[in-house]
Design a protein around this motif. Structure first.
Motif, PDB file in Angstrom:
ATOM      1  N   UNK A   1       0.821  -1.218   0.000  1.00 49.55           N
ATOM      2  CA  UNK A   1       0.000   0.000   0.000  1.00 49.55           C
ATOM      3  C   UNK A   1       0.853   1.267   0.000  1.00 49.55           C
ATOM      4  N   UNK A   2       2.058   1.208   0.587  1.00 51.77           N
ATOM      5  CA  UNK A   2       2.927   2.388   0.619  1.00 51.77           C
ATOM      6  C   UNK A   2       3.726   2.560  -0.675  1.00 51.77           C
ATOM      7  N   UNK A   3       4.035   1.464  -1.351  1.00 51.67           N
ATOM      8  CA  UNK A   3       4.817   1.565  -2.577  1.00 51.67           C
ATOM      9  C   UNK A   3       3.940   1.712  -3.815  1.00 51.67           C
ATOM     10  N   UNK A   4       2.649   1.490  -3.666  1.00 47.54           N
ATOM     11  CA  UNK A   4       1.703   1.627  -4.774  1.00 47.54           C
ATOM     12  C   UNK A   4       0.576   2.564  -4.333  1.00 47.54           C
ATOM     13  N   UNK A   5       0.797   3.875  -4.446  1.00 49.06           N
ATOM     14  CA  UNK A   5      -0.194   4.845  -3.947  1.00 49.06           C
ATOM     15  C   UNK A   5      -1.604   4.638  -4.498  1.00 49.06           C
ATOM     16  N   UNK A   6      -1.715   4.032  -5.645  1.00 48.76           N
ATOM     17  CA  UNK A   6      -3.043   3.788  -6.211  1.00 48.76           C
ATOM     18  C   UNK A   6      -3.834   2.759  -5.414  1.00 48.76           C
ATOM     19  N   UNK A   7      -3.155   2.062  -4.512  1.00 49.33           N
ATOM     20  CA  UNK A   7      -3.813   1.013  -3.726  1.00 49.33           C
ATOM     21  C   UNK A   7      -4.018   1.428  -2.272  1.00 49.33           C
ATOM     22  N   UNK A   8      -4.175   2.692  -2.020  1.00 42.48           N
ATOM     23  CA  UNK A   8      -4.451   3.165  -0.664  1.00 42.48           C
ATOM     24  C   UNK A   8      -5.796   2.624  -0.162  1.00 42.48           C
ATOM     25  N   UNK A   9      -6.590   2.090  -1.081  1.00 39.55           N
ATOM     26  CA  UNK A   9      -7.869   1.487  -0.695  1.00 39.55           C
ATOM     27  C   UNK A   9      -7.655   0.265   0.191  1.00 39.55           C
ATOM     28  N   UNK A  10      -6.405  -0.205   0.263  1.00 43.37           N
ATOM     29  CA  UNK A  10      -6.103  -1.303   1.170  1.00 43.37           C
ATOM     30  C   UNK A  10      -6.263  -0.889   2.631  1.00 43.37           C
TER      31      UNK A  10
END
Length: 189
Positions: free
Chosen positions: A26-35
């Protein structure tokens, strides 16, 4: 109903084990903050799975699940994803408090756990369980200190390597080593 609680418990344990990798992702892929809301919900499910159960460390399990939920929610609401990194520190502090606090009582935690299987323990076994409790305290102090250092250093790959692999490996080695020592001690008695 029991099957549902067992499944929830399994999801909770998987969440705990996968936590470092989910945080890293989630921290390395900002698009996945939905995690973040998903992580909060998974920890909430783990806390709810504790309701109505009887186990020695139910309170600790529930407290750590709620801590994971709060860290996930706070990270989302405050926009500070680095708060997620502190969960392993919280876990080690809580376990150190639990194990260390039990050393101040007449029956340390490892002895209580041993008595669940064998109500009568000879004096040498009681001494052994106290020593094992002390060893676990040392482990939680060292592991928690390294987890804290990885948080403060802020290098995500180091944090993930320590908290997602090395600490689990060391914990497994300690458990396995203690099991082997216990077998030898029991055989010698």
């Amino acid at each position: 109903m029991r099957l549902i609680f067992t499944a929830l418990q399994g999801v909770g344990w998987l969440t705990t084990l996968a936590w470092p990798f989910l945080v890293w992702f989630s921290l390395t892929h900002p698009g996945y903050r939905a995690l973040l809301p998903l992580l909060a919900c998974l920890f909430l499910v783990r806390a709810l799975a504790c309701v109505g159960r009887r186990e020695v460390m139910k309170g600790l399990t529930m407290g750590l699940a709620l801590a994971g939920c709060l860290l996930s929610a706070a990270s989302l609401l405050l926009g500070r994803a680095h708060l997620l990194l502190w969960y392993p520190v919280v876990v080690n502090v809580a376990l150190l408090a639990l194990f260390g606090g039990s050393l101040l009582t007449a029956m340390p935690l490892v002895e209580r756990l041993a008595r669940l299987r064998q109500p009568y323990l000879p004096p040498e076994a009681v001494r052994y369980t106290r020593r094992v409790t002390q060893v676990w305290c040392g482990f939680f102090m060292i592991n928690g200190s390294v987890a804290l250092a990885t948080c403060l250093r802020g290098h995500l790959n180091e944090w993930t390597l320590w908290n997602g692999a090395i600490s689990y490996l060391l914990m497994g080695i300690l458990m396995g080593g203690e099991w082997l020592v216990r077998r030898r001690v029991q055989a010698a008695s």
